[in-house]
Design a protein around this motif. Structure first.
Motif, PDB file in Angstrom:
ATOM      1  N   THR A 140       0.833  -1.206   0.000  1.00  0.00           N
ATOM      2  CA  THR A 140       0.000   0.000   0.000  1.00  0.00           C
ATOM      3  C   THR A 140       0.865   1.253   0.000  1.00  0.00           C
ATOM      4  OG1 THR A 140      -1.742  -1.151   1.244  1.00  0.00           O
ATOM      5  CG2 THR A 140      -1.775   1.262   1.278  1.00  0.00           C
ATOM      6  N   THR A 141       0.420   2.248  -0.733  1.00  0.00           N
ATOM      7  CA  THR A 141       1.076   3.558  -0.715  1.00  0.00           C
ATOM      8  C   THR A 141       0.228   4.521   0.102  1.00  0.00           C
ATOM      9  OG1 THR A 141       2.136   3.235  -2.866  1.00  0.00           O
ATOM     10  CG2 THR A 141       1.873   5.495  -2.104  1.00  0.00           C
TER      11      THR A 141
ATOM     12  N   ASP B 125       5.002  10.264  -0.505  1.00  0.00           N
ATOM     13  CA  ASP B 125       4.403   8.940  -0.379  1.00  0.00           C
ATOM     14  C   ASP B 125       5.341   8.012   0.382  1.00  0.00           C
ATOM     15  OD1 ASP B 125       2.219   9.742  -1.921  1.00  0.00           O
ATOM     16  OD2 ASP B 125       3.150   9.085  -3.801  1.00  0.00           O
TER      17      ASP B 125
ATOM     18  N   THR C 215       5.675   3.706   1.412  1.00  0.00           N
ATOM     19  CA  THR C 215       5.207   2.384   1.014  1.00  0.00           C
ATOM     20  C   THR C 215       5.215   1.465   2.224  1.00  0.00           C
ATOM     21  OG1 THR C 215       6.128   2.671  -1.198  1.00  0.00           O
ATOM     22  CG2 THR C 215       5.607   0.413  -0.514  1.00  0.00           C
TER      23      THR C 215
END
Length: 360
Positions: free
Chosen positions: A108-109, A117, A119
């Protein structure tokens, strides 16, 4: 046989209005409850601390620095997330608490601070392994917020950035302040030095687990959170000098206690394995050498303190591991009596609250 305690033995009633929401107007402006070696209680001011110390005392401070570890953001689906960095494991990687409507799986980011962002790489127990696009400390410095404790209800402001940090903080890595040290300003430190009172430092990066209550009745079943610590060579030498002079080791805060007694536990393992130097040092209530690593030391009544003689601390949460730690030093009944007195006398509790000096 020593008595057997359960978590309920470390509960107490605290009126919510006694939880300090802001610091005293000045560092050193707090009250000080003094529990003396006879078990008597004295209502004092923190400014009186120097009168209660001796020239051969050694004060040991935790020099960890609180990082702006809290971030908010959202998932690609738009769902809100809140991230609290618990531990930086690599330059661009950290273990963190993540609050979201649904736990984000690996891959998921997360968009944080509307700026970058991260991760999700996986999980380690309750913590999420996150990869950042660049150095974690740099991104937190630009976009993070001061991680105030859960019982402080206001959003962090400029005063918190300054006051939820000790004046001697230098090693970044904590997500909670070593709060006993918040009472000291430079003038107090200079005055104590002028009295001949020595000081030395350890580092223990305080984690968010410090605020968690023990959730099992049987204390033996509690799994202690891990915190990284180090006791440097100069502090080992300072303890040796203090013992040679007949002085006391006074820990400034429970985190300093955990670092010192974790180092002693490490030395005890070496002594058991046949290290004569470690055995000889411990017999003199010293450390044979520096120590570092993760500690899960859980100090409860019945624990034998090897290094710490006295403690300056704040008041602690009901059913918390820190309340158990101070009870192990002073005794369960004296601490119960002290806390009843503190409530009756309207002391201010927890991180921004008043202080307590425990002499044994």
């Amino acid at each position: 046989m020593p008595p057997t305690y359960t978590v309920n033995d470390f509960d107490y009633d605290l009126p919510p209005e006694l939880i300090a929401q802001t610091p005293a107007p000045t560092r050193g402006g707090s009250r000080l409850l003094h529990l003396d070696p006879k078990g008597d209680l004295h209502d004092r001011q923190f400014a009186e601390l120097g009168r209660l110390l001796r020239p051969d005392d050694l004060l040991i401070f935790n020099d960890t620095r609180v990082i702006p570890a809290r971030l908010t953001g959202h998932k690609a689906t738009g769902g809100k997330v809140e991230v609290l960095v618990e531990r930086i494991t690599e330059d661009n990687r950290a273990l963190a608490h993540v609050r979201a409507s649904k736990s984000p799986p690996a891959g998921t980011t997360l968009r944080l601070a509307d700026a970058f962002d991260v991760t999700v790489l996986g999980r380690e127990g309750e913590l999420f392994d996150l990869r950042f696009p660049s150095a974690v400390l740099g991104l937190l410095a630009t976009h993070g917020a001061t991680p105030l404790p859960p019982y402080i209800t206001h959003a962090p402001d400029a005063e918190d950035v300054s006051r939820y940090q000790t004046v001697y903080a230098r090693e970044p890595g904590a997500v909670a302040a070593p709060t006993a040290g918040l009472h000291f300003d430079e003038a107090m430190l200079d005055a104590l030095a002028a009295q001949g009172i020595q000081r030395a430092f350890v580092t223990l990066h305080v984690g968010a687990g410090t605020f968690q209550p023990v959730r099992v009745q049987n204390l033996d079943e509690h799994i202690m959170h891990a915190e990284w610590y180090t006791v440097p060579p100069e502090t080992v030498a300072a303890i040796a000098r203090t013992r040679a002079a007949g002085g006391r080791v006074l820990a400034i805060g429970t985190t300093s206690v955990r670092a010192l007694e974790s180092a002693a536990a490490q030395a005890a393992l070496a002594a058991k394995a046949g290290d004569d130097a470690a055995r000889a040092a411990l017999s003199r209530r010293q450390l044979a050498g520096p120590a570092d690593g993760d500690t899960r030391l859980f100090i409860t009544p019945g624990f034998s303190y090897r290094i710490v003689d006295a403690l300056l601390t704040n008041f602690h949460l009901p059913q918390s591991t820190l309340l158990m730690l101070v009870s192990a030093l002073a005794g369960v009944d004296p601490i119960r009596r002290a806390y009843r007195h503190a409530v009756a006398e309207r002391y201010r509790f927890f991180s921004y609250g008043d202080a307590m000096l425990i002499e044994t």
